[in-house]
Design a protein around this motif. Structure first.
Motif, PDB file in Angstrom:
ATOM      1  N   LYS A  86      10.418 -19.919 -19.461  1.00 12.99           N
ATOM      2  CA  LYS A  86      10.689 -18.761 -18.618  1.00 12.99           C
ATOM      3  C   LYS A  86      12.179 -18.494 -18.544  1.00 12.99           C
ATOM      4  CE  LYS A  86       6.581 -19.068 -15.702  1.00 12.99           C
ATOM      5  NZ  LYS A  86       6.065 -19.076 -14.301  1.00 12.99           N
ATOM      6  N   GLN A  87      12.521 -17.292 -18.086  1.00 13.59           N
ATOM      7  CA  GLN A  87      13.923 -16.946 -17.923  1.00 13.59           C
ATOM      8  C   GLN A  87      14.476 -17.565 -16.648  1.00 13.59           C
ATOM      9  OE1 GLN A  87      14.066 -12.610 -18.078  1.00 13.59           O
ATOM     10  NE2 GLN A  87      14.612 -12.696 -20.246  1.00 13.59           N
ATOM     11  N   ARG A  88      15.780 -17.737 -16.652  1.00 14.04           N
ATOM     12  CA  ARG A  88      16.448 -18.241 -15.462  1.00 14.04           C
ATOM     13  C   ARG A  88      16.335 -17.194 -14.349  1.00 14.04           C
ATOM     14  NH1 ARG A  88      22.263 -21.004 -16.268  1.00 14.04           N
ATOM     15  NH2 ARG A  88      20.972 -21.988 -17.890  1.00 14.04           N
ATOM     16  N   GLU A  89      16.051 -17.654 -13.142  1.00 19.57           N
ATOM     17  CA  GLU A  89      15.865 -16.725 -12.038  1.00 19.57           C
ATOM     18  C   GLU A  89      16.650 -17.184 -10.813  1.00 19.57           C
ATOM     19  OE1 GLU A  89      11.812 -16.620 -10.634  1.00 19.57           O
ATOM     20  OE2 GLU A  89      11.714 -18.784 -10.319  1.00 19.57           O
ATOM     21  N   LEU A  90      17.035 -16.204 -10.019  1.00 21.08           N
ATOM     22  CA  LEU A  90      17.745 -16.508  -8.786  1.00 21.08           C
ATOM     23  C   LEU A  90      16.791 -17.156  -7.787  1.00 21.08           C
ATOM     24  CD1 LEU A  90      20.252 -16.153  -6.899  1.00 21.08           C
ATOM     25  CD2 LEU A  90      19.243 -13.969  -6.216  1.00 21.08           C
ATOM     26  N   VAL A  91      17.274 -18.211  -7.142  1.00 30.08           N
ATOM     27  CA  VAL A  91      16.508 -18.873  -6.085  1.00 30.08           C
ATOM     28  C   VAL A  91      17.088 -18.505  -4.720  1.00 30.08           C
ATOM     29  CG1 VAL A  91      15.786 -21.076  -5.119  1.00 30.08           C
ATOM     30  CG2 VAL A  91      15.890 -20.786  -7.609  1.00 30.08           C
TER      31      VAL A  91
ATOM     32  N   TRP B 145      22.052 -20.744  -6.207  1.00 29.61           N
ATOM     33  CA  TRP B 145      21.183 -21.566  -7.046  1.00 29.61           C
ATOM     34  C   TRP B 145      20.247 -20.695  -7.865  1.00 29.61           C
ATOM     35  CZ3 TRP B 145      21.778 -26.772  -7.355  1.00 29.61           C
ATOM     36  CH2 TRP B 145      22.547 -27.385  -6.360  1.00 29.61           C
ATOM     37  N   TYR B 146      20.110 -21.054  -9.127  1.00 26.28           N
ATOM     38  CA  TYR B 146      19.147 -20.456 -10.027  1.00 26.28           C
ATOM     39  C   TYR B 146      18.257 -21.574 -10.551  1.00 26.28           C
ATOM     40  CZ  TYR B 146      21.806 -16.078 -10.261  1.00 26.28           C
ATOM     41  OH  TYR B 146      22.430 -14.891  -9.960  1.00 26.28           O
TER      42      TYR B 146
ATOM     43  N   VAL C 120      14.612 -26.627 -14.063  1.00 27.41           N
ATOM     44  CA  VAL C 120      15.995 -27.083 -13.984  1.00 27.41           C
ATOM     45  C   VAL C 120      16.729 -26.135 -13.032  1.00 27.41           C
ATOM     46  CG1 VAL C 120      18.129 -27.549 -15.238  1.00 27.41           C
ATOM     47  CG2 VAL C 120      15.908 -27.983 -16.333  1.00 27.41           C
ATOM     48  N   TYR C 121      17.376 -26.716 -12.051  1.00 28.29           N
ATOM     49  CA  TYR C 121      18.087 -25.941 -11.041  1.00 28.29           C
ATOM     50  C   TYR C 121      19.579 -25.968 -11.354  1.00 28.29           C
ATOM     51  CZ  TYR C 121      13.931 -25.367  -8.213  1.00 28.29           C
ATOM     52  OH  TYR C 121      12.683 -24.977  -7.762  1.00 28.29           O
ATOM     53  N   TYR C 122      20.156 -24.786 -11.385  1.00 30.03           N
ATOM     54  CA  TYR C 122      21.562 -24.622 -11.725  1.00 30.03           C
ATOM     55  C   TYR C 122      22.337 -24.047 -10.548  1.00 30.03           C
ATOM     56  CZ  TYR C 122      19.972 -25.010 -16.593  1.00 30.03           C
ATOM     57  OH  TYR C 122      19.416 -25.428 -17.765  1.00 30.03           O
ATOM     58  N   CYS C 123      23.503 -24.592 -10.350  1.00 31.97           N
ATOM     59  CA  CYS C 123      24.434 -24.025  -9.390  1.00 31.97           C
ATOM     60  C   CYS C 123      25.283 -22.978 -10.099  1.00 31.97           C
ATOM     61  CB  CYS C 123      25.313 -25.141  -8.823  1.00 31.97           C
ATOM     62  SG  CYS C 123      26.514 -24.597  -7.597  1.00 31.97           S
TER      63      CYS C 123
ATOM     64  N   CYS D 118      30.554 -19.194 -13.256  1.00 31.61           N
ATOM     65  CA  CYS D 118      30.633 -20.613 -13.605  1.00 31.61           C
ATOM     66  C   CYS D 118      29.278 -21.241 -13.322  1.00 31.61           C
ATOM     67  CB  CYS D 118      31.715 -21.307 -12.776  1.00 31.61           C
ATOM     68  SG  CYS D 118      33.344 -20.580 -12.954  1.00 31.61           S
ATOM     69  N   TRP D 119      28.898 -22.181 -14.167  1.00 29.56           N
ATOM     70  CA  TRP D 119      27.581 -22.827 -14.043  1.00 29.56           C
ATOM     71  C   TRP D 119      27.731 -24.344 -14.085  1.00 29.56           C
ATOM     72  CZ3 TRP D 119      23.255 -19.932 -13.161  1.00 29.56           C
ATOM     73  CH2 TRP D 119      23.338 -18.565 -13.422  1.00 29.56           C
ATOM     74  N   GLY D 120      26.847 -24.995 -13.337  1.00 29.09           N
ATOM     75  CA  GLY D 120      26.753 -26.433 -13.448  1.00 29.09           C
ATOM     76  C   GLY D 120      25.864 -26.805 -14.621  1.00 29.09           C
ATOM     77  N   GLN D 121      25.700 -28.104 -14.819  1.00 28.50           N
ATOM     78  CA  GLN D 121      24.924 -28.581 -15.966  1.00 28.50           C
ATOM     79  C   GLN D 121      23.421 -28.571 -15.683  1.00 28.50           C
ATOM     80  OE1 GLN D 121      26.304 -30.507 -13.738  1.00 28.50           O
ATOM     81  NE2 GLN D 121      24.787 -32.082 -13.277  1.00 28.50           N
ATOM     82  N   GLY D 122      23.056 -28.418 -14.433  1.00 33.66           N
ATOM     83  CA  GLY D 122      21.645 -28.373 -14.074  1.00 33.66           C
ATOM     84  C   GLY D 122      21.111 -29.710 -13.618  1.00 33.66           C
ATOM     85  N   THR D 123      20.120 -29.656 -12.749  1.00 36.25           N
ATOM     86  CA  THR D 123      19.431 -30.868 -12.292  1.00 36.25           C
ATOM     87  C   THR D 123      17.930 -30.588 -12.309  1.00 36.25           C
ATOM     88  OG1 THR D 123      19.329 -32.547 -10.543  1.00 36.25           O
ATOM     89  CG2 THR D 123      19.613 -30.266  -9.821  1.00 36.25           C
ATOM     90  N   GLN D 124      17.177 -31.542 -12.816  1.00 34.79           N
ATOM     91  CA  GLN D 124      15.739 -31.350 -12.990  1.00 34.79           C
ATOM     92  C   GLN D 124      15.005 -31.601 -11.692  1.00 34.79           C
ATOM     93  OE1 GLN D 124      13.856 -30.495 -15.904  1.00 34.79           O
ATOM     94  NE2 GLN D 124      12.158 -30.383 -14.427  1.00 34.79           N
ATOM     95  N   VAL D 125      14.122 -30.675 -11.358  1.00 35.41           N
ATOM     96  CA  VAL D 125      13.207 -30.842 -10.223  1.00 35.41           C
ATOM     97  C   VAL D 125      11.788 -30.762 -10.775  1.00 35.41           C
ATOM     98  CG1 VAL D 125      12.341 -29.805  -8.100  1.00 35.41           C
ATOM     99  CG2 VAL D 125      14.803 -29.907  -8.523  1.00 35.41           C
ATOM    100  N   THR D 126      11.012 -31.797 -10.499  1.00 39.28           N
ATOM    101  CA  THR D 126       9.626 -31.829 -10.950  1.00 39.28           C
ATOM    102  C   THR D 126       8.732 -32.071  -9.753  1.00 39.28           C
ATOM    103  OG1 THR D 126      10.290 -32.710 -13.103  1.00 39.28           O
ATOM    104  CG2 THR D 126       7.964 -32.893 -12.501  1.00 39.28           C
ATOM    105  N   VAL D 127       7.782 -31.162  -9.558  1.00 34.61           N
ATOM    106  CA  VAL D 127       6.849 -31.278  -8.438  1.00 34.61           C
ATOM    107  C   VAL D 127       5.463 -31.546  -9.017  1.00 34.61           C
ATOM    108  CG1 VAL D 127       5.929 -30.213  -6.358  1.00 34.61           C
ATOM    109  CG2 VAL D 127       8.237 -29.644  -7.135  1.00 34.61           C
TER     110      VAL D 127
END
Length: 117
Positions: free
Chosen positions: A43-48, A36-37, A92-95, A106-115
């Motif tokens: 900001k830049q995409r980062e590894l989670v 997961w990123y 946005v969290y990407y697989c 390969c990347w997924g389309q992303g899913t939004q996480v809002t806290v």
């Protein structure tokens, strides 16, 4: 064509939990690395978190002790359990999965996480 489909994002309050799922269109053992990123606004995409080819797991320092990556090979699905969420986890969290034989990511389309605070 390989597809990764994320789900499970949403709006949660500080301290809450979410579980993200990433369903792959093929057997996930065909990926050498998988994880997961995330990308926050501006900001830049980062590894989670990720499973590596060597069989280990890596976590960003900012999520250690709060997030857990897991997998179910029978369902070709990777999960990200996120606990004790903070506003800075918003994004946005990407697989991501790296194919073993080609090295292609390969990347997924992303899913939004809002806290919310």
């Amino acid at each position: 064509q390989v597809q990764l489909v994320e789900s499970g994002g949403g709006l949660v309050q500080t301290g809450g939990s979410l579980r993200l799922s990433c369903a792959a269109s093929r057997n996930i053992i065909s990926f050498s690395d998988m994880g997961w990123y995330r990308q926050a606004p501006g900001k830049q995409r980062e590894l989670v978190a990720q499973f590596t080819n060597g069989g280990t797991t890596n976590y960003a320092d900012s999520v250690k002790g709060r997030f857990t990556i897991s997998r179910d090979n029978t369902k070709n699905t990777v999960y990200l359990q996120m606990d004790s969420l903070k506003p800075e986890d918003t994004g946005v969290y990407y697989c991501q999965g790296r194919l073993q034989f080609t090295g292609r990511d390969c990347w997924g389309q992303g899913t939004q996480v809002t806290v919310s605070s």
